[in-house]
Design a protein around this motif. Structure first.
Motif, PDB file in Angstrom:
ATOM      1  N   ARG A 159       0.840  -1.189   0.000  1.00  0.00           N
ATOM      2  CA  ARG A 159       0.000   0.000   0.000  1.00  0.00           C
ATOM      3  C   ARG A 159       0.882   1.249   0.000  1.00  0.00           C
ATOM      4  NH1 ARG A 159      -3.494   0.819   4.667  1.00  0.00           N
ATOM      5  NH2 ARG A 159      -2.010  -0.269   6.005  1.00  0.00           N
TER       6      ARG A 159
ATOM      7  N   LEU B   9       7.145   6.290   8.675  1.00  0.00           N
ATOM      8  CA  LEU B   9       6.308   5.814   9.786  1.00  0.00           C
ATOM      9  C   LEU B   9       6.227   4.295   9.783  1.00  0.00           C
ATOM     10  CD1 LEU B   9       3.255   8.250  10.000  1.00  0.00           C
ATOM     11  CD2 LEU B   9       5.444   8.298  11.221  1.00  0.00           C
TER      12      LEU B   9
ATOM     13  N   LEU C   4       2.749 -10.547  10.571  1.00  0.00           N
ATOM     14  CA  LEU C   4       1.940  -9.457  11.117  1.00  0.00           C
ATOM     15  C   LEU C   4       2.304  -8.118  10.480  1.00  0.00           C
ATOM     16  CD1 LEU C   4       2.006 -10.254  14.942  1.00  0.00           C
ATOM     17  CD2 LEU C   4      -0.050 -10.017  13.561  1.00  0.00           C
TER      18      LEU C   4
ATOM     19  N   LYS D   9       1.745  -7.957   6.482  1.00  0.00           N
ATOM     20  CA  LYS D   9       0.298  -7.968   6.182  1.00  0.00           C
ATOM     21  C   LYS D   9      -0.294  -6.558   6.288  1.00  0.00           C
ATOM     22  CE  LYS D   9      -2.415 -11.480   5.201  1.00  0.00           C
ATOM     23  NZ  LYS D   9      -1.965 -12.547   4.275  1.00  0.00           N
ATOM     24  N   GLY D  10       0.195  -5.778   7.233  1.00  0.00           N
ATOM     25  CA  GLY D  10      -0.317  -4.417   7.408  1.00  0.00           C
ATOM     26  C   GLY D  10       0.043  -3.498   6.257  1.00  0.00           C
TER      27      GLY D  10
ATOM     28  N   LEU E 265      -0.621  10.987  13.656  1.00  0.00           N
ATOM     29  CA  LEU E 265       0.283   9.870  13.895  1.00  0.00           C
ATOM     30  C   LEU E 265      -0.492   8.671  14.441  1.00  0.00           C
ATOM     31  CD1 LEU E 265       3.308   9.286  13.765  1.00  0.00           C
ATOM     32  CD2 LEU E 265       3.507  10.077  16.119  1.00  0.00           C
TER      33      LEU E 265
ATOM     34  N   PHE F 260      -0.749   4.949  12.699  1.00  0.00           N
ATOM     35  CA  PHE F 260      -0.355   3.713  13.389  1.00  0.00           C
ATOM     36  C   PHE F 260      -1.525   2.751  13.521  1.00  0.00           C
ATOM     37  CE2 PHE F 260       3.964   3.284  15.230  1.00  0.00           C
ATOM     38  CZ  PHE F 260       4.555   4.278  14.466  1.00  0.00           C
TER      39      PHE F 260
ATOM     40  N   ASP G 170      -3.989   2.472  11.520  1.00  0.00           N
ATOM     41  CA  ASP G 170      -4.186   1.911  10.172  1.00  0.00           C
ATOM     42  C   ASP G 170      -3.166   0.798   9.899  1.00  0.00           C
ATOM     43  OD1 ASP G 170      -4.991   1.885   7.286  1.00  0.00           O
ATOM     44  OD2 ASP G 170      -2.956   2.661   7.052  1.00  0.00           O
ATOM     45  N   LEU G 171      -1.885   1.089  10.095  1.00  0.00           N
ATOM     46  CA  LEU G 171      -0.834   0.093   9.820  1.00  0.00           C
ATOM     47  C   LEU G 171      -1.002  -1.163  10.671  1.00  0.00           C
ATOM     48  CD1 LEU G 171       2.380   2.330   9.651  1.00  0.00           C
ATOM     49  CD2 LEU G 171       1.542   0.842   7.825  1.00  0.00           C
TER      50      LEU G 171
ATOM     51  N   LYS H  85      -4.485  -3.121  10.129  1.00  0.00           N
ATOM     52  CA  LYS H  85      -4.498  -3.753   8.805  1.00  0.00           C
ATOM     53  C   LYS H  85      -3.787  -5.111   8.831  1.00  0.00           C
ATOM     54  CE  LYS H  85      -6.197  -2.188   4.897  1.00  0.00           C
ATOM     55  NZ  LYS H  85      -7.476  -1.474   4.886  1.00  0.00           N
ATOM     56  N   GLY H  86      -2.718  -5.190   9.630  1.00  0.00           N
ATOM     57  CA  GLY H  86      -1.976  -6.452   9.701  1.00  0.00           C
ATOM     58  C   GLY H  86      -2.767  -7.562  10.376  1.00  0.00           C
ATOM     59  N   LEU H  87      -3.841  -7.172  11.067  1.00  0.00           N
ATOM     60  CA  LEU H  87      -4.632  -8.161  11.808  1.00  0.00           C
ATOM     61  C   LEU H  87      -5.945  -8.494  11.115  1.00  0.00           C
ATOM     62  CD1 LEU H  87      -4.234  -6.726  15.435  1.00  0.00           C
ATOM     63  CD2 LEU H  87      -3.116  -8.743  14.464  1.00  0.00           C
TER      64      LEU H  87
END
Lengths: 204, 204
Positions: free
Chosen positions: A156, A162, A196, A199-200, B189, B193, B195-196, B199-201
């Motif tokens: 993405r 960040l 983990l 995937k994000g 910020l 965070f 979002d990141l 999203k991985g979960l």
């Protein structure tokens, strides 16, 4: 032993010295992990190895020199990983996953659940600048992979800075909870974190 | 002033004392962020506030007492967030996203890019046990949300312990790179965070 004397020593003696040097670094990392850098003394490190403190001085001038050597070893590992990632992994996404996995594995299995990332400020200014520059280079490689992965549509379009701070935070924090005696396999932990964290970032 | 005297003081005096107490905690957090806990002295904190060190003793007995008060404030914030998340957010996924976002925002905007997570070991044993127990309760809430989200099919079935260690590592590491003068908005910020990390979960 002076460094000149070390260079003229027999291969056997040099191997023995290199092995002992690594043992000292491992004992130092384990002691720092258990009690924190500030509370760790050369006596603690010598005691863990079952040797006299005087013997340590044949290898390192002081605690700062040991910490510096640990950082240098750790950066050398990261450099090796970066180099290998260029041959093993075809895409930015795969290279990033490999680096996360290996970083976690090396940190837990080879560097005693390394607490190094927390101890940069204890170094003398010159050494600190050198180590910080090395870490900056590693971070730049990770950021480039995140950006390139987004360019190619694999990942993405996120802020690479960040995203990499998030990844490194998750990895460095392992030093705070990882128990080397706890039976968690470093490679499995690396797989879980790569899964983990990548995937994000993946585009879906 | 004894605590008895403080209790019988006028509302005006009590408000003034409470305000000054908060100013001391903020100055302490900012100083610890800049120079590390071990290098920070009561003189540094007093100097940042433009007051004499003797004035600090009206509020806190020593550096350990200030660190402890900072931790208590931080835990109280986390408790407020947990409570609010129960009313604001219908699903485990949304509650988790809210907590990540708010944790980052409070840490950067209200706690001076809080370096607190790194300084638990400097506390006296009793206080450390109390603060660690508070942090454990917070971690348990996050783990339950990860597990519940997976049960409901909103999130992937991952190891909740590892996932939460990853989340907290990413968040706590912010203290190492965040520059309160750098113009990065804490709320933005927090959004990035959440979002990141969420999203991985997510199950896709």
């Amino acid at each position: 032993m002076s460094s000149e004397a070390a260079q003229t020593a027999s291969p056997h003696v040099r191997r023995k010295r290199a092995r002992r040097r690594r043992e000292i670094l491992h004992a130092a990392l384990a002691t720092v992990r258990d009690r924190g850098y500030h509370a760790t003394t050369l006596d603690d490190i010598a005691e863990r190895l079952g040797i006299r403190k005087a013997s340590l001085y044949h290898y390192f001038a002081d605690k700062d020199a040991i910490l510096y050597a640990c950082h240098k070893e750790s950066l050398a590992e990261l450099d090796r990983m970066i180099e290998f990632s260029e041959t093993c992994c075809p895409t930015p996404r795969d290279r990033l996953a490999y680096l996360i996995r290996e970083h976690v594995r090396v940190m837990t299995e080879e560097l005693e659940g390394s607490p190094l990332a927390f101890e940069v400020s204890a170094l003398s200014p010159d050494r600190r600048a050198e180590i910080v520059a090395g870490r900056d280079r590693y971070e730049a490689v990770l950021r480039d992979l995140v950006a390139l992965g987004a360019e190619r549509g694999e990942l993405r379009p996120v802020d690479p800075k960040l995203a990499v701070f998030g990844i490194l935070g998750a990895i460095n924090w392992i030093a705070r909870w990882y128990d080397p005696e706890g039976g968690t396999d470093g490679a499995a932990l690396g797989d879980a974190f790569a899964d983990l964290l990548i995937k994000g970032l993946e585009s879906t």
